[in-house]
Design a protein around this motif. Structure first.
Motif, short mmCIF file in Angstrom:
data_model
loop_
_atom_site.label_atom_id
_atom_site.label_comp_id
_atom_site.label_asym_id
_atom_site.label_seq_id
_atom_site.Cartn_x
_atom_site.Cartn_y
_atom_site.Cartn_z
N LYS A 144 0.98 -1.19 -0.28
CA LYS A 144 0.05 -0.11 0.41
C LYS A 144 0.73 0.85 0.11
O LYS A 144 0.79 3.02 -1.06
CB LYS A 144 -1.06 -0.01 1.17
N ILE A 145 2.20 1.39 1.33
CA ILE A 145 3.25 2.56 0.88
C ILE A 145 3.74 1.63 0.25
O ILE A 145 4.92 1.11 1.13
CB ILE A 145 2.98 2.80 2.24
N VAL A 228 10.97 -1.00 6.69
CA VAL A 228 10.65 0.28 7.53
C VAL A 228 10.78 1.70 6.72
O VAL A 228 11.93 1.07 5.29
CB VAL A 228 12.29 -0.15 7.73
N LEU A 229 10.33 1.99 6.55
CA LEU A 229 10.11 3.26 5.68
C LEU A 229 11.09 4.29 6.25
O LEU A 229 11.92 4.79 5.19
CB LEU A 229 8.64 3.83 5.24
N LEU A 230 10.90 4.33 7.27
CA LEU A 230 11.95 5.50 7.56
C LEU A 230 12.07 4.76 9.39
O LEU A 230 11.39 4.75 9.99
CB LEU A 230 11.25 6.98 8.36
N ASP A 231 13.47 5.30 9.66
CA ASP A 231 13.82 5.02 11.38
C ASP A 231 14.62 6.50 11.57
O ASP A 231 14.85 7.69 10.57
CB ASP A 231 15.88 4.58 10.73
N GLU A 232 13.32 6.51 12.76
CA GLU A 232 13.22 8.32 13.25
C GLU A 232 14.97 8.73 13.86
O GLU A 232 15.27 9.80 13.65
CB GLU A 232 12.71 8.19 14.33
N ALA A 233 15.52 8.05 13.48
CA ALA A 233 17.18 8.24 13.69
C ALA A 233 17.57 9.60 12.51
O ALA A 233 18.68 9.82 13.11
CB ALA A 233 18.24 7.46 14.02
#
Length: 367
Positions: A144-145, A228-233
């Motif tokens: 979906k993303i 995993v689309l984005l790691d906040e780090a």
């Protein structure tokens, strides 16, 4: 009630949120002490105390505490003073336990620490050390993303209204130029507040398209086919941001500084051991999770989750202040006065004695 009042209350009185439930026994569940944590012969009580009550979560982001319990670091430093433990499912219940003196010292995330300090007018707690950085990811359904722009129009879970990850996701949404009502979670993205325990099931059922969550929930979603689309780090300078702090009751800090020093010394030793022995530390943390909850994490969840967390004595104070600013920007918090929230005096004493670099409070310390 005006929407702005509800928003302020969502962060500043976060304990009232219905998604949060107190752990089974009072404010928290009693953790199982490790059988190897024996008191050394001839050891004496610290500050004359029979026990020091330590709180933490059954999360990998609280790995310092998990390892400290499992390997006996706390008991070793406390001597004949018993290290007793309680585990919690949510920050507000741990703050309540601290305020009621059910615990003396606790490992906790930045948002509840800010909340507890501000709500008490700066009188209830102090942040006395750091513990961990990172371990937060945006995991999505790859069918979906496929890119960050595809998040628009989708349903994304966060753990709870106004918690650390919720604030971070709302801030990221705003940075994309999208609009979301913080209270309802409705807008260009639908933010679904979902307890971490049920987020994987919500993902499997298709009721959410992804989640901005801490470990090990993020890796549990990946194990279910998420990406995993984005790691906040990646959004923070040097890829570091506070995810877990150490807090103490102010009266306990004043009355029993030697006990506080013992716990901080154990924390520093635990972090040193974790960083020197990552595989053994990962196993010890998982063993303590199993002792506390009855269920260990599977390797496909444990391994990637553990490697995404950095264990550090530095409280990364500047990032806590930034997180508070993000909450203000989202309309979840009035601009707080965080002056004095840190007291790093004892930690820096321990670090200096251990030959380690000292840390600073980014202008928010008591000394």
């Amino acid at each position: 009630m005006p929407a702005t009042s509800v928003l302020r209350r969502s962060f500043a009185v976060i304990a009232a949120l219905p998604l949060l439930t107190l752990a089974a026994c009072g404010y928290g569940s009693e953790a199982k002490d490790n059988d190897t944590a024996k008191v050394a012969a001839g050891a004496k009580k610290i500050d004359g105390l029979d026990s020091v009550k330590i709180g933490y979560f059954g999360n990998l982001t609280h790995g310092t505490a998990l390892v400290g319990v499992n390997k006996g670091f706390f008991q070793k430093e406390l001597g004949a003073t018993k290290a007793s433990y309680a585990t919690f499912n949510a920050g507000p219940s741990e703050i309540e336990a601290l305020n009621s003196k059910s615990i003396d010292i606790g490992w906790i995330g930045p948002s509840p620490a800010i909340n507890g300090y501000v709500k008490s007018g700066g009188k209830s707690l102090k942040i006395i050390g750091g513990s961990a950085s990172g371990g937060v990811k945006l995991v999505v359904n790859p069918d979906k993303i496929k890119s960050l722009k595809d998040v628009k129009g989708k349903k994304i879970a966060t753990p709870q209204l106004g918690n650390t990850q919720d604030v971070a996701f709302l801030n990221w949404i705003a940075d994309q130029g999208w609009k979301v009502d913080a209270q309802s979670g409705k807008g260009d993205v639908t933010v679904v507040r979902t307890d971490n325990k049920i987020t994987p099931d919500a993902y499997k059922s298709g009721s959410i398209d992804g989640a901005w969550v801490p470990e090990p929930t993020a890796s549990k979603l990946v194990a279910e086919g998420g990406k995993v689309l984005l790691d906040e780090a990646s959004l923070w300078p040097d890829k570091k941001f506070v995810i877990t702090n150490i807090i103490v009751r102010q009266d306990f800090l004043k009355e029993h500084p030697k006990a506080v020093e013992a716990v901080l010394k154990a924390s520093v030793e635990a972090n040193k051991w974790i960083n020197a022995n990552p595989d053994a530390a990962k196993a010890a943390a998982n063993k303590q999770l199993e002792a506390d909850s009855g269920k260990a994490l599977k390797p496909e969840v444990l391994d990637p989750a553990w490697t995404s967390i950095q264990f550090t004595n530095d409280p990364l104070a500047a990032t806590l202040n930034t997180e508070a600013e993000h909450a203000v920007k989202a309309g979840l918090l009035k601009k707080p006065d965080l002056n004095g929230i840190y007291d790093l005096t004892i930690l820096n004493k321990v670090l200096t004695a251990d030959g380690e670099s000292t840390v600073d409070a980014a202008g928010l310390g008591t000394s």
